[in-house]
Design a protein around this motif. Structure first.
Motif, PDB file in Angstrom:
ATOM      1  N   PHE A   1       0.949  -0.988   0.130  1.00 21.22           N
ATOM      2  CA  PHE A   1       0.005  -0.076   0.037  1.00 21.22           C
ATOM      3  C   PHE A   1       0.878   1.074   0.022  1.00 21.22           C
ATOM      4  O   PHE A   1       2.103   1.163  -0.045  1.00 21.22           O
ATOM      5  N   PHE A   2       0.352   2.214   0.119  1.00 20.87           N
ATOM      6  CA  PHE A   2       1.042   3.532  -0.534  1.00 20.87           C
ATOM      7  C   PHE A   2       0.862   5.052   0.352  1.00 20.87           C
ATOM      8  O   PHE A   2      -0.352   5.005   0.620  1.00 20.87           O
ATOM      9  N   TYR A   3       1.833   5.744   0.488  1.00 21.74           N
ATOM     10  CA  TYR A   3       1.676   7.074   1.186  1.00 21.74           C
ATOM     11  C   TYR A   3       2.254   8.042   0.066  1.00 21.74           C
ATOM     12  O   TYR A   3       3.279   7.698  -0.579  1.00 21.74           O
TER      13      TYR A   3
ATOM     14  N   ALA B   1      -4.798   2.095  -0.687  1.00 19.82           N
ATOM     15  CA  ALA B   1      -4.851   0.812  -0.782  1.00 19.82           C
ATOM     16  C   ALA B   1      -4.480   0.034   0.500  1.00 19.82           C
ATOM     17  O   ALA B   1      -4.047  -1.139   0.343  1.00 19.82           O
ATOM     18  N   ASP B   2      -4.349   0.708   1.750  1.00 17.04           N
ATOM     19  CA  ASP B   2      -4.056   0.163   2.945  1.00 17.04           C
ATOM     20  C   ASP B   2      -5.195  -1.027   3.300  1.00 17.04           C
ATOM     21  O   ASP B   2      -4.985  -1.689   4.324  1.00 17.04           O
ATOM     22  N   VAL B   3      -6.324  -0.737   2.863  1.00 18.65           N
ATOM     23  CA  VAL B   3      -7.456  -2.046   3.206  1.00 18.65           C
ATOM     24  C   VAL B   3      -6.764  -3.487   2.711  1.00 18.65           C
ATOM     25  O   VAL B   3      -7.087  -4.516   3.296  1.00 18.65           O
ATOM     26  N   MET B   4      -5.746  -3.444   1.877  1.00 18.55           N
ATOM     27  CA  MET B   4      -5.036  -4.626   1.287  1.00 18.55           C
ATOM     28  C   MET B   4      -4.487  -5.288   2.512  1.00 18.55           C
ATOM     29  O   MET B   4      -4.212  -6.439   2.491  1.00 18.55           O
ATOM     30  N   ILE B   5      -4.174  -4.642   3.715  1.00 20.92           N
ATOM     31  CA  ILE B   5      -3.532  -5.440   4.981  1.00 20.92           C
ATOM     32  C   ILE B   5      -4.358  -6.354   5.337  1.00 20.92           C
ATOM     33  O   ILE B   5      -4.053  -7.443   5.707  1.00 20.92           O
ATOM     34  N   TYR B   6      -5.733  -6.290   5.200  1.00 20.50           N
ATOM     35  CA  TYR B   6      -6.577  -7.286   5.768  1.00 20.50           C
ATOM     36  C   TYR B   6      -7.376  -8.079   4.390  1.00 20.50           C
ATOM     37  O   TYR B   6      -8.164  -9.221   4.952  1.00 20.50           O
TER      38      TYR B   6
ATOM     39  N   PRO C   1      -8.180 -12.874  -0.732  1.00 22.35           N
ATOM     40  CA  PRO C   1      -6.997 -12.455  -1.442  1.00 22.35           C
ATOM     41  C   PRO C   1      -6.856 -11.043  -1.651  1.00 22.35           C
ATOM     42  O   PRO C   1      -7.815 -10.357  -1.906  1.00 22.35           O
ATOM     43  N   ALA C   2      -5.556 -10.703  -1.411  1.00 22.79           N
ATOM     44  CA  ALA C   2      -5.446  -9.015  -1.752  1.00 22.79           C
ATOM     45  C   ALA C   2      -5.210  -8.817  -3.132  1.00 22.79           C
ATOM     46  O   ALA C   2      -4.359  -9.041  -3.854  1.00 22.79           O
ATOM     47  N   ARG C   3      -6.271  -7.904  -3.563  1.00 28.03           N
ATOM     48  CA  ARG C   3      -6.197  -7.696  -5.074  1.00 28.03           C
ATOM     49  C   ARG C   3      -6.722  -6.070  -5.176  1.00 28.03           C
ATOM     50  O   ARG C   3      -7.611  -5.754  -4.647  1.00 28.03           O
ATOM     51  N   TYR C   4      -5.995  -5.193  -5.854  1.00 29.64           N
ATOM     52  CA  TYR C   4      -6.344  -3.862  -6.185  1.00 29.64           C
ATOM     53  C   TYR C   4      -7.565  -3.757  -6.706  1.00 29.64           C
ATOM     54  O   TYR C   4      -7.982  -4.361  -7.658  1.00 29.64           O
TER      55      TYR C   4
ATOM     56  N   PRO D   1       5.073  -2.678   2.213  1.00 32.22           N
ATOM     57  CA  PRO D   1       4.812  -3.853   2.099  1.00 32.22           C
ATOM     58  C   PRO D   1       3.682  -4.232   3.158  1.00 32.22           C
ATOM     59  O   PRO D   1       3.916  -4.062   4.268  1.00 32.22           O
ATOM     60  N   THR D   2       2.787  -4.894   2.560  1.00 28.64           N
ATOM     61  CA  THR D   2       1.524  -5.461   3.604  1.00 28.64           C
ATOM     62  C   THR D   2       1.716  -6.280   4.529  1.00 28.64           C
ATOM     63  O   THR D   2       1.542  -6.521   5.552  1.00 28.64           O
ATOM     64  N   ASP D   3       2.649  -7.232   4.075  1.00 26.97           N
ATOM     65  CA  ASP D   3       2.948  -8.495   4.952  1.00 26.97           C
ATOM     66  C   ASP D   3       3.779  -7.991   6.209  1.00 26.97           C
ATOM     67  O   ASP D   3       3.686  -8.452   7.120  1.00 26.97           O
ATOM     68  N   ARG D   4       4.673  -7.132   6.072  1.00 24.08           N
ATOM     69  CA  ARG D   4       5.576  -6.557   7.085  1.00 24.08           C
ATOM     70  C   ARG D   4       4.727  -5.792   7.923  1.00 24.08           C
ATOM     71  O   ARG D   4       4.829  -5.810   9.364  1.00 24.08           O
ATOM     72  N   PHE D   5       3.780  -4.810   7.195  1.00 31.02           N
ATOM     73  CA  PHE D   5       3.049  -4.039   8.255  1.00 31.02           C
ATOM     74  C   PHE D   5       2.251  -5.158   8.957  1.00 31.02           C
ATOM     75  O   PHE D   5       1.785  -4.833  10.384  1.00 31.02           O
TER      76      PHE D   5
END
Length: 243
Positions: free
Chosen positions: A68-70, A100-105, A108-111, A127-131
């Motif tokens: 996801f992005f800032y 796109a931070d909703v992809m954290i949860y 499957p994670a797709r935009y 990276p969502t996995d690290r977060f």
């Protein structure tokens, strides 16, 4: 990593560089300012700076989402393609915003949309996995994050309310008020977040209709519109059109 992001990452080092000062800005965002220094530094090791030109797609609708992005600088729009292939603008994001931070949860994670810069734009890719790993070992922080998501959902319902207003002028004025700072009443200058034709799509109206409404409001002195910027002499004039 998705094919789209891999391709962009290979473009003569234009896209991937040291995050640098962008990390200081990121640390001030509500999603990150509650992290411990250790967790933030750990996350920072995997964050990279993304540089994009206008029109250079960041990711595509339905592609796998690993980041996801800032937004450090510039502005992007999010849009989907409908069943006829027409673009439908959903939102835009500028400096200091996360998307796109909703992809954290997601699983499957797709935009859910395309992301495309409207001008030269710099982003931090997280990276969502690290977060997610940080969240799993910090339950209290996870609760804080959920409260922030709840607040954003309230805003989304307000956006939906704007879309369901029948009178076009009210819809336009409510949309514009979202970008007027709450603490400013007079002599306000605001940059339109999107080109007018994309604002029209966002508000579910024809571009000609939006142009006419904007022109009528300008002739009444509600605002001036010059090169994508609104000059508003009195906020109350906008608010009265929303009644």
């Amino acid at each position: 990593m998705s094919d789209d992001i891999q391709t962009l990452a290979r473009e003569d080092n234009e896209r991937c560089q040291n995050p640098g000062s962008g990390m200081a800005l990121l640390g001030q965002h509500p999603l990150f300012n509650g992290l411990s220094r250790r967790d933030f530094e750990d996350l920072g090791e995997s964050i990279r700076l993304v540089k994009l030109r206008r029109g250079q797609v960041l990711y595509k609708q339905d592609s796998p989402a690993y980041e996801f992005f800032y937004v450090v600088s510039g502005r992007l729009r999010l849009y989907r393609l409908d069943t006829t292939g027409q673009e439908r603008t959903l939102d835009s994001h500028g400096p200091g915003e996360v998307f796109a931070d909703v992809m954290i949860y997601a699983d499957p994670a797709r935009y859910v949309a395309y992301a495309e810069p409207l001008r030269r734009t710099e982003l931090l890719a997280i990276p969502t996995d690290r977060f997610r790993a940080i969240l799993e070992r910090n339950p209290a922080y996870s609760q804080l994050l959920l409260r922030q998501y709840a607040s954003r959902m309230v805003q989304r319902f307000r956006d939906l309310e704007v879309m369901t207003v029948r009178r076009g002028v009210q819809r336009v004025m409510r949309y514009l008020l979202e970008f007027v700072p709450d603490n400013q009443r007079y002599n306000i200058e605001v940059e339109l977040p999107l080109p007018q034709n994309q604002i029209a799509t966002r508000l579910a109206m024809q571009p000609e209709t939006l142009s006419r409404l904007m022109r009528d409001m300008a002739e009444e002195g509600v605002f001036e519109l010059r090169r994508g910027r609104l000059f508003i002499p009195d906020r109350q004039a906008l608010e009265e059109r929303c009644l």
